[in-house]
Design an enzyme around this catalytic site. Structure first.
Site, mmCIF file in Angstrom:
data_model
loop_
_atom_site.group_PDB
_atom_site.id
_atom_site.type_symbol
_atom_site.label_atom_id
_atom_site.label_comp_id
_atom_site.label_asym_id
_atom_site.label_seq_id
_atom_site.Cartn_x
_atom_site.Cartn_y
_atom_site.Cartn_z
ATOM 1 N N ASP A 1 0.823 -1.227 0.000
ATOM 2 C CA ASP A 1 0.000 0.000 0.000
ATOM 3 C C ASP A 1 0.851 1.268 0.000
ATOM 4 O OD1 ASP A 1 -2.146 -1.648 0.155
ATOM 5 O OD2 ASP A 1 -2.524 -1.333 2.293
HETATM 6 P P1 NAP Z 1 0.959 -3.954 3.136
HETATM 7 O O1 NAP Z 1 0.290 -3.005 2.230
HETATM 8 O O2 NAP Z 1 0.147 -4.596 4.196
HETATM 9 O O3 NAP Z 1 1.650 -5.074 2.212
HETATM 10 C C1 NAP Z 1 2.481 -6.037 2.736
HETATM 11 C C2 NAP Z 1 2.920 -6.952 1.605
HETATM 12 O O4 NAP Z 1 3.956 -7.763 2.142
HETATM 13 C C3 NAP Z 1 1.835 -7.871 1.095
HETATM 14 O O5 NAP Z 1 1.383 -7.473 -0.170
HETATM 15 C C4 NAP Z 1 2.493 -9.274 1.094
HETATM 16 O O6 NAP Z 1 2.415 -9.828 -0.224
HETATM 17 C C5 NAP Z 1 3.944 -9.000 1.456
HETATM 18 N N1 NAP Z 1 4.491 -9.981 2.392
HETATM 19 C C6 NAP Z 1 3.906 -10.518 3.486
HETATM 20 N N2 NAP Z 1 4.718 -11.394 4.063
HETATM 21 C C7 NAP Z 1 5.846 -11.422 3.341
HETATM 22 C C8 NAP Z 1 7.062 -12.158 3.435
HETATM 23 N N3 NAP Z 1 7.279 -13.048 4.418
HETATM 24 N N4 NAP Z 1 8.033 -11.928 2.510
HETATM 25 C C9 NAP Z 1 7.814 -11.044 1.501
HETATM 26 N N5 NAP Z 1 6.685 -10.337 1.350
HETATM 27 C C10 NAP Z 1 5.707 -10.524 2.269
HETATM 28 O O7 NAP Z 1 2.199 -3.280 3.871
HETATM 29 P P2 NAP Z 1 2.753 -1.791 3.813
HETATM 30 O O8 NAP Z 1 3.057 -1.386 2.419
HETATM 31 O O9 NAP Z 1 3.811 -1.738 4.863
HETATM 32 O O10 NAP Z 1 1.516 -0.894 4.250
HETATM 33 C C11 NAP Z 1 1.056 -0.850 5.586
HETATM 34 C C12 NAP Z 1 -0.444 -0.801 5.578
HETATM 35 O O11 NAP Z 1 -0.921 -0.969 6.923
HETATM 36 C C13 NAP Z 1 -0.974 0.535 5.071
HETATM 37 O O12 NAP Z 1 -2.159 0.349 4.347
HETATM 38 C C14 NAP Z 1 -1.256 1.275 6.372
HETATM 39 O O13 NAP Z 1 -2.237 2.272 6.212
HETATM 40 C C15 NAP Z 1 -1.737 0.150 7.247
HETATM 41 N N6 NAP Z 1 -1.638 0.479 8.687
HETATM 42 C C16 NAP Z 1 -0.435 0.783 9.230
HETATM 43 C C17 NAP Z 1 -0.358 1.168 10.548
HETATM 44 C C18 NAP Z 1 0.945 1.577 11.186
HETATM 45 O O14 NAP Z 1 0.903 2.137 12.261
HETATM 46 N N7 NAP Z 1 2.078 1.298 10.577
HETATM 47 C C19 NAP Z 1 -1.496 1.186 11.334
HETATM 48 C C20 NAP Z 1 -2.705 0.831 10.753
HETATM 49 C C21 NAP Z 1 -2.749 0.472 9.424
HETATM 50 P P3 NAP Z 1 2.515 -11.420 -0.411
HETATM 51 O O15 NAP Z 1 1.414 -11.995 0.404
HETATM 52 O O16 NAP Z 1 2.346 -11.621 -1.886
HETATM 53 O O17 NAP Z 1 3.861 -11.829 0.069
#
Ligand code: NAP
Length: 471
Positions: A398
Site C-alpha cells: 500500500d
Molecule cells: P501492506 O500493504 O500490508 O503489504 C504487505 C505486503 O507484504 C503484502 O502485499 C504481502 O504480499 C507482502 N508480504 C507478506 N509477508 C511477506 C514475506 N514473508 N516476505 C515477503 N513479502 C511478504 O504493507 P505496507 O506497504 O507496509 O503498508 C502498511 C499498511 O498498513 C498501510 O495500508 C497502512 O495504512 C496500514 N496500517 C499501518 C499502521 C501503522 O501504524 N504502521 C497502522 C494501521 C494500518 P505477499 O502476500 O504476496 O507476500
C-alpha cells in the site's frame, strides 16, 4: 508543611519534568532510548513519592502488588518478541486502564459507605465535582480496559481480525454510549445513586468490546493510541479525585500525546478517525469496486537483480509489513553492507505507516543496527527516486501504491506514498500475488519499470547477498 510532604511534591515535580523530557526524546530514533530511560526514572520517582504518603496504613498489599507487577513486567520485557510489541502494548493499556477504573470504584465505595474521612475524622460527603471526575475516570477506564483486551485478542489472533459488522451496529453502539453518558450526567446530580453507578460501569465495559469488534486488526495501532489517550485522560481524572499532581500531569501528557499520534497516523493514511472507528476498513464492502488485474506482472531472476544491484550507484530499500513478517531486517542490513563495500550508496525510505504500528520499520531496522543516518522519511526520499538506480521494495504494498496519487477514485486516494515508480528500476520482493492491508490491487506491480522477485523476503535477501558477492 511537613518535610515528607515537601519531598513528595519534589519527587512529583521531578517525575513530571522527566516525563516531558522522555516524550521529547521519543520524537527521534536517535534520542528514543534516552527518552525511555528518563521516563522510567521519572516513573520510579513518582512511585517513591507515592510510597511516602501519610495515608498509607500498611505496606503489605502494596509490596505484594509491586512484586506481582514487577515480575509480570520483567517477564513481558524479556520474553515478548519485538514482533509482538503491538499486542504487548494493548495488554499494558488494559492493565493501566483497569487500575484507573478500580481506583475510581474503590473511591466511590469509600464515599458511599462513609469510609472517607477528613483530617479531623469527620465523614466526607461525595460532592458533584468529585463525582464528575470519578465518573469520568470509571467510564473511560472501563471502556479502555475491555477495548484494549479485544485489541490484544485481535492482534494475537484469539479474536477474529476482520471487522465484525452487522446492520444497525453504529446506531446500537451510539445508543449504548449515549445511555452510559446519560447515567454519568445523572450521577453528577445524584452522586449517591449506587445502582446507576454500577449500571454505568457495566455499560462502559460492554461498550469497550463493541467499539473495537467492528475494527479490522490492522487498524488496531490507531485504535490503541486512541485508547491510550482515553486511559491517559482517565488517569488525569484519577489525579483530580486523589488530589495527586503527578497523575494529573502524566495523565494529560498521555492523553494528548496518544490523541496526537492517532491523528498523525490517520493523516499518513489519509483517513479520518471516524473512518477508522466506524468505516470497517478492510472488510469486503470497502474493497468492493477496487480494480482488478491490470496486465501482466514481469517476473525477474535473482541473478539479474544481483547484477543490477552490484553495478548500481544508488539503491533505495523500501521496507513494509513483509519485512516484519519475514523478520528480514538482518538480511537487508547484510545486503546493504555488501553493496556499500562495492561503493554503492544505500538509503532506506521509511513511510510513516509502513508495517502495522507507528515506527515499526524504525524499530526493526534499529534492531539490525542500520545507521539512523541512512533512514529517510517520505518527504526526504521522494525527490531522490528519479536519481535512484534500483528501488528495492521489501514486502511493502500500500505504501508504494501509485493509485493513491494517480487515481482519485481509489479508496486510498490522497494517501502520501513513496514514489518508487519514479526510480530507474524497481524490484519488488514478495511471496506471490498477495494484497496489502487495504486489499487493493497495486498498479506498480504491472508497470514496465517493475520486476517481481517472488519468495519470502528473508530468503530472497539472503540469496541476494551471496549473488551480489559473486556478481
Ligand atoms: P501492506 O500493504 O500490508 O503489504 C504487505 C505486503 O507484504 C503484502 O502485499 C504481502 O504480499 C507482502 N508480504 C507478506 N509477508 C511477506 C514475506 N514473508 N516476505 C515477503 N513479502 C511478504 O504493507 P505496507 O506497504 O507496509 O503498508 C502498511 C499498511 O498498513 C498501510 O495500508 C497502512 O495504512 C496500514 N496500517 C499501518 C499502521 C501503522 O501504524 N504502521 C497502522 C494501521 C494500518 P505477499 O502476500 O504476496 O507476500
Amino acid at each position: 508543611m511537613h518535610l515528607q510532604t515537601y519531598f513528595i511534591e519534589f519527587s512529583y515535580l521531578l517525575a513530571s519534568i522527566l516525563f516531558i523530557l522522555g516524550l521529547k526524546g521519543l520524537s527521534h530514533p536517535e534520542t528514543a532510548k534516552r527518552g525511555m530511560h528518563l521516563a522510567e526514572f521519572g516513573m520510579m520517582m513518582a512511585i517513591i513519592g507515592t510510597l511516602l504518603h501519610f495515608e498509607i496504613v500498611s505496606y503489605t498489599w502494596i509490596i505484594i502488588g509491586l512484586l506481582v507487577g514487577s515480575t509480570l513486567g520483567l517477564a513481558m520485557g524479556v520474553w515478548v518478541p519485538m514482533t509482538a510489541m503491538p499486542q504487548r502494548t494493548a495488554l499494558s493499556h488494559a492493565f493501566g486502564a483497569f487500575a484507573a477504573a478500580l481506583v475510581g470504584i474503590a473511591e466511590y465505595y469509600s464515599y458511599t459507605h462513609g469510609f472517607k474521612l477528613d483530617e479531623l475524622g469527620n465523614v466526607v460527603e461525595l460532592g458533584r465535582i468529585n463525582m464528575g471526575a470519578m465518573g469520568f475516570e470509571v467510564m473511560l477506564g472501563s471502556l479502555t480496559t475491555t477495548g484494549s483486551l479485544i485489541a490484544f485478542g485481535k492482534l494475537q489472533g484469539i479474536v477474529p481480525g476482520q471487522p465484525l459488522v452487522y446492520r444497525g451496529q453504529n446506531i446500537f453502539n451510539m445508543t449504548l454510549l449515549a445511555t452510559t453518558i446519560g447515567l454519568f450526567i445523572y450521577l453528577i446530580f445524584v452522586p449517591t445513586a449506587v445502582i446507576p453507578f454500577y449500571i454505568m460501569l457495566t455499560l462502559a465495559f460492554v461498550f469497550g468490546v463493541l467499539l473495537v469488534l467492528p475494527i479490522g486488526s490492522a487498524d488496531m495501532p490507531v485504535v490503541m493510541s486512541l485508547l491510550n489517550s482515553y486511559a491517559g485522560l482517565a488517569s488525569a481524572a484519577t489525579g483530580f479525585v486523589l488530589k495527586n499532581n503527578v497523575l494529573i500531569i502524566a495523565g494529560t501528557l498521555d492523553g494528548f500525546s496518544g490523541f496526537i499520534l492517532s491523528i498523525l497516523m490517520c493523516r499518513a493514511m489519509n483517513r479520518s478517525i471516524t473512518n477508522v472507528l466506524f468505516g470497517a476498513f478492510g472488510s469486503a464492502a470497502t474493497v468492493a469496486g477496487a480494480e482488478g488485474q491490470q496486465g501482466e506482472m514481469r517476473e525477474v531472476s535473482l541473478d539479474d537483480i544481483a547484477v543490477q544491484l552490484a553495478y548500481a550507484s544508488k539503491v533505495v530499500f523500501v521496507p513494509g509489513y513483509g519485512l516484519a513478517t519475514a523478520q528480514a531486517q538482518h538480511a537487508v542490513r547484510e545486503l546493504a553492507s555488501v553493496l556499500e563495500q562495492r561503493g554503492v550508496t544505500v538509503k532506506y525510505g521509511i513511510h510513516p505507516v509502513a508495517g502495522r504500528m507507528p515506527g515499526h520499520m524504525n524499530v526493526l531496522l534499529a534492531e539490525a543496527n542500520v545507521p539512523y543516518s541512512q533512514l529517510y522519511e517520505l518527504e526526504q526520499i521522494n525527490p531522490e527516486f528519479p536519481t535512484t538506480d534500483v528501488a528495492v521494495v521489501i514486502g511493502a504494498n500500500d505504501v508504494v501504491n501509485p493509485d493513491a496519487r494517480d487515481n482519485p477514485n481509489s479508496p486510498i486516494a490522497g494517501m502520501p506514498i513513496l514514489e518508487v515508480d519514479h526510480a530507474k528500476s524497481v524490484v519488488v520482493l514478495k511471496r506471490g500475488q498477495g494484497k496489502g492491508f487495504s486489499g487493493l490491487e497495486n498498479p506498480l506491480f504491472f508497470k514496465p519499470v517493475t520486476g517481481m522477485l517472488y519468495g519470502d523476503a528473508k530468503d530472497t535477501l539472503t540469496k541476494l547477498v551471496g549473488a551480489v558477492q559473486h556478481a
